[in-house]
Motif scaffolding. Structure first.
Motif, PDB file in Angstrom:
ATOM      1  N   LEU A 159       0.816  -1.214   0.000  1.00 30.82           N
ATOM      2  CA  LEU A 159       0.000   0.000   0.000  1.00 30.82           C
ATOM      3  C   LEU A 159       0.851   1.265   0.000  1.00 30.82           C
ATOM      4  CD1 LEU A 159      -2.758  -1.010   2.586  1.00 30.82           C
ATOM      5  CD2 LEU A 159      -2.878  -1.059   0.095  1.00 30.82           C
ATOM      6  N   GLY A 160       2.175   1.126  -0.013  1.00 35.41           N
ATOM      7  CA  GLY A 160       3.050   2.303   0.027  1.00 35.41           C
ATOM      8  C   GLY A 160       2.839   3.264  -1.128  1.00 35.41           C
ATOM      9  N   PRO A 161       2.889   2.793  -2.393  1.00 38.02           N
ATOM     10  CA  PRO A 161       2.664   3.716  -3.506  1.00 38.02           C
ATOM     11  C   PRO A 161       1.289   4.356  -3.480  1.00 38.02           C
ATOM     12  CG  PRO A 161       3.697   1.688  -4.277  1.00 38.02           C
ATOM     13  CD  PRO A 161       3.299   1.452  -2.860  1.00 38.02           C
ATOM     14  N   MET A 162       0.271   3.581  -3.079  1.00 38.44           N
ATOM     15  CA  MET A 162      -1.076   4.137  -2.999  1.00 38.44           C
ATOM     16  C   MET A 162      -1.164   5.212  -1.920  1.00 38.44           C
ATOM     17  SD  MET A 162      -4.122   4.064  -1.174  1.00 38.44           S
ATOM     18  CE  MET A 162      -3.886   2.656  -0.108  1.00 38.44           C
ATOM     19  N   ARG A 163      -0.486   5.003  -0.792  1.00 38.43           N
ATOM     20  CA  ARG A 163      -0.478   5.993   0.277  1.00 38.43           C
ATOM     21  C   ARG A 163       0.184   7.288  -0.205  1.00 38.43           C
ATOM     22  NH1 ARG A 163       0.174   6.039   6.234  1.00 38.43           N
ATOM     23  NH2 ARG A 163       0.003   3.750   6.297  1.00 38.43           N
ATOM     24  N   GLU A 164       1.308   7.169  -0.913  1.00 35.99           N
ATOM     25  CA  GLU A 164       1.995   8.358  -1.414  1.00 35.99           C
ATOM     26  C   GLU A 164       1.122   9.126  -2.401  1.00 35.99           C
ATOM     27  OE1 GLU A 164       5.645   7.043  -3.045  1.00 35.99           O
ATOM     28  OE2 GLU A 164       6.492   6.372  -1.120  1.00 35.99           O
ATOM     29  N   GLU A 165       0.421   8.388  -3.261  1.00 37.06           N
ATOM     30  CA  GLU A 165      -0.466   9.061  -4.215  1.00 37.06           C
ATOM     31  C   GLU A 165      -1.611   9.759  -3.502  1.00 37.06           C
ATOM     32  OE1 GLU A 165      -3.428   7.940  -7.951  1.00 37.06           O
ATOM     33  OE2 GLU A 165      -2.015   6.446  -7.163  1.00 37.06           O
ATOM     34  N   LEU A 166      -2.157   9.107  -2.488  1.00 35.48           N
ATOM     35  CA  LEU A 166      -3.263   9.709  -1.746  1.00 35.48           C
ATOM     36  C   LEU A 166      -2.804  10.937  -0.981  1.00 35.48           C
ATOM     37  CD1 LEU A 166      -6.250   9.405  -1.024  1.00 35.48           C
ATOM     38  CD2 LEU A 166      -5.578   7.955   0.892  1.00 35.48           C
ATOM     39  N   GLU A 167      -1.589  10.903  -0.465  1.00 31.86           N
ATOM     40  CA  GLU A 167      -1.076  12.074   0.257  1.00 31.86           C
ATOM     41  C   GLU A 167      -0.870  13.257  -0.668  1.00 31.86           C
ATOM     42  OE1 GLU A 167       2.422  10.590   2.106  1.00 31.86           O
ATOM     43  OE2 GLU A 167       1.356   9.622   3.771  1.00 31.86           O
ATOM     44  N   GLY A 168      -0.775  13.005  -1.978  1.00 30.18           N
ATOM     45  CA  GLY A 168      -0.684  14.093  -2.941  1.00 30.18           C
ATOM     46  C   GLY A 168      -2.015  14.735  -3.239  1.00 30.18           C
ATOM     47  N   ARG A 169      -3.072  14.233  -2.624  1.00 29.25           N
ATOM     48  CA  ARG A 169      -4.427  14.801  -2.800  1.00 29.25           C
ATOM     49  C   ARG A 169      -5.002  15.121  -1.425  1.00 29.25           C
ATOM     50  NH1 ARG A 169      -7.367  10.073  -5.353  1.00 29.25           N
ATOM     51  NH2 ARG A 169      -9.108  11.531  -5.392  1.00 29.25           N
ATOM     52  N   PRO A 170      -4.505  16.152  -0.757  1.00 30.88           N
ATOM     53  CA  PRO A 170      -4.959  16.452   0.613  1.00 30.88           C
ATOM     54  C   PRO A 170      -6.437  16.792   0.702  1.00 30.88           C
ATOM     55  CG  PRO A 170      -3.606  18.234  -0.276  1.00 30.88           C
ATOM     56  CD  PRO A 170      -3.487  17.088  -1.224  1.00 30.88           C
ATOM     57  N   ASP A 171      -7.022  17.338  -0.385  1.00 30.97           N
ATOM     58  CA  ASP A 171      -8.446  17.652  -0.348  1.00 30.97           C
ATOM     59  C   ASP A 171      -9.285  16.387  -0.204  1.00 30.97           C
ATOM     60  OD1 ASP A 171      -7.527  16.847  -2.831  1.00 30.97           O
ATOM     61  OD2 ASP A 171      -9.076  17.951  -3.938  1.00 30.97           O
ATOM     62  N   HIS A 172      -8.863  15.323  -0.854  1.00 30.52           N
ATOM     63  CA  HIS A 172      -9.581  14.051  -0.741  1.00 30.52           C
ATOM     64  C   HIS A 172      -9.274  13.378   0.595  1.00 30.52           C
ATOM     65  CE1 HIS A 172     -11.734  10.539  -2.240  1.00 30.52           C
ATOM     66  NE2 HIS A 172     -10.718   9.776  -1.864  1.00 30.52           N
ATOM     67  N   LEU A 173      -8.025  13.428   1.022  1.00 30.74           N
ATOM     68  CA  LEU A 173      -7.631  12.815   2.281  1.00 30.74           C
ATOM     69  C   LEU A 173      -8.282  13.519   3.467  1.00 30.74           C
ATOM     70  CD1 LEU A 173      -5.874  10.505   3.295  1.00 30.74           C
ATOM     71  CD2 LEU A 173      -3.949  12.077   3.418  1.00 30.74           C
ATOM     72  N   ALA A 174      -8.623  14.810   3.296  1.00 37.16           N
ATOM     73  CA  ALA A 174      -9.268  15.551   4.379  1.00 37.16           C
ATOM     74  C   ALA A 174     -10.677  15.056   4.670  1.00 37.16           C
ATOM     75  CB  ALA A 174      -9.314  17.043   4.024  1.00 37.16           C
ATOM     76  N   LEU A 175     -11.248  14.238   3.783  1.00 38.74           N
ATOM     77  CA  LEU A 175     -12.578  13.682   4.025  1.00 38.74           C
ATOM     78  C   LEU A 175     -12.573  12.643   5.133  1.00 38.74           C
ATOM     79  CD1 LEU A 175     -13.857  13.329   0.337  1.00 38.74           C
ATOM     80  CD2 LEU A 175     -14.435  15.097   2.012  1.00 38.74           C
ATOM     81  N   GLY A 176     -11.390  12.222   5.573  1.00 45.00           N
ATOM     82  CA  GLY A 176     -11.327  11.361   6.735  1.00 45.00           C
ATOM     83  C   GLY A 176     -11.004   9.915   6.424  1.00 45.00           C
ATOM     84  N   PRO A 177     -11.162   9.047   7.424  1.00 38.59           N
ATOM     85  CA  PRO A 177     -10.804   7.630   7.261  1.00 38.59           C
ATOM     86  C   PRO A 177     -11.537   6.930   6.129  1.00 38.59           C
ATOM     87  CG  PRO A 177     -11.095   8.165   9.586  1.00 38.59           C
ATOM     88  CD  PRO A 177     -11.546   9.370   8.814  1.00 38.59           C
ATOM     89  N   MET A 178     -12.785   7.314   5.852  1.00 40.28           N
ATOM     90  CA  MET A 178     -13.511   6.656   4.772  1.00 40.28           C
ATOM     91  C   MET A 178     -12.885   6.952   3.415  1.00 40.28           C
ATOM     92  SD  MET A 178     -15.674   4.787   6.195  1.00 40.28           S
ATOM     93  CE  MET A 178     -16.400   4.212   4.683  1.00 40.28           C
TER      94      MET A 178
END
Length: 364
Positions: A159-178
């Motif tokens: 899940l490392g590459p997926m985590r890095e990609e998600l961290e590049g989208r803070p607006d989406h990550l700000a929606l929380g654990p879901m």
């Protein structure tokens, strides 16, 4: 988002063969033998530095945000402290430790427990009766109001590459654990599509071999059965996830944000596509197997006709020579001057006539 997904899918098509990553190595688990990482996110931004689970909980309870903890094949003892710290249900913890679970989504109080089957395509030069085509693993996800705990089993699907990609989208990550749960499910479903594309190459190769006019007669049915078995392994990973994902979209689980439901709906479409492709492959392999069996049957019938035809031809001289081999004193033509060549000529003529008849009927 569609552009990023299309670019990601294109990159995976170019590098279709997954590379196995061993996350059990101590260098990949700085926080312990099972904890790969433990990171706090606040307003969609990763806070600097890894921390222990206790420190992470204190931070989010004091300043807000959520913690994302990743574990790799933990034992019951290693999970004990985490269970108490986050209030996880014992049944869900037992499933995550022992693995080999069916894909599902269950709700325990305020926590969603999701089980996902991960798949990877195993490269091989040629399909054999023992070829491994699909390798499977598991990802369990505990999703709470302020935490995400991922438990991974298997040597692939990091899940490392997926985590890095998600961290590049803070607006989406700000929606929380879901939002993290959506990203993980999307990542796994994209793998399903990649593997089905690779399996299609094997199905096409078998189909060409069976139906090619220049191919070998009677393709080994064991190879087709092996491909069906591996396809069944893929089907067991994909098909059971369809209904749980529908429940996430249909407001069956209240913690899911309406905005996230739209993203889950898009993932559901991709999952349905992968499921339909797998079912189509299964039906096609059934047809290929039946055609292969029919080809073998036809070839056997053709061989039997040739054997029968030659047996009928040989029966004529055998019959005549057998008659003249009987030890009787008074038999016609025994003392004729031209008796022997006449009998031989009769045998040759009869054999030629029978051979010509079989040739006309397509038996020879």
């Amino acid at each position: 988002m569609p552009l990023i997904r299309s670019l990601r899918s294109a990159a995976r098509r170019v590098q279709r063969r997954p590379r196995r990553v061993d996350l059990s190595h101590p260098a990949r688990s700085p926080l312990g033998s099972a904890v790969v990482n433990c990171v706090v996110y606040r307003d969609g931004v990763r806070q600097l530095g890894d921390c222990t689970p206790d420190e992470a909980v204190r931070k989010i309870r004091r300043s807000g945000g959520f913690v994302w903890m990743g574990l790799y094949e933990p034992t019951q003892e290693e999970f004990a402290g985490i269970t108490e710290l986050f209030g996880l249900h014992p049944l869900a913890v037992e499933d995550s430790v022992h693995a080999h679970q069916r894909p599902k989504v269950e709700r325990y109080d305020g926590t969603l427990f999701t089980v996902l089957k991960t798949v990877a395509y195993v490269t091989h030069e040629r399909l054999t009766t023992t070829s491994e085509i699909v390798s499977t693993g598991e990802i369990m996800v505990f999703t709470g109001p302020d935490f995400v705990i991922t438990v991974r089993h298997g040597g692939h699907s990091s899940l490392g590459p997926m985590r890095e990609e998600l961290e590049g989208r803070p607006d989406h990550l700000a929606l929380g654990p879901m939002a993290v749960l959506h990203a993980i499910v999307d990542h796994v479903v994209d793998q399903y599509l990649d593997v089905t594309d690779s399996v299609q190459d094997d199905v096409d190769a078998v189909e060409i071999e069976v139906f090619s006019p220049t191919g070998t007669r009677g393709t080994d049915a064991g190879r087709i059965y092996q491909l069906k078995r591996e396809l069944l392994e893929l089907k067991r990973a994909v098909s059971p996830l369809v209904r749980p994902l529908q429940l996430l979209v249909e407001r069956a689980y209240e913690p899911v944000d309406p905005e996230i439901r739209r993203y889950f709906r898009d993932v559901g479409d991709h999952l349905s596509k992968a499921n339909e492709q797998i079912n189509a492959f299964d039906e096609l392999l059934n047809s290929i197997l039946q055609a292969n069996i029919a080809q073998v049957t036809v070839a056997q019938n053709e061989d039997m006709r040739k054997i029968t035809a030659w047996a009928a031809i040989i029966a004529v001289p055998t019959l005549i020579s057998g008659i003249y081999g009987m030890n009787f004193d008074h038999m016609p033509e025994l003392h004729w001057l031209y008796g022997y060549p006449i009998v031989v000529a009769v045998m040759v003529t009869a054999c030629l006539l029978i051979h010509r008849g079989f040739r006309r009927n397509g038996w020879l």
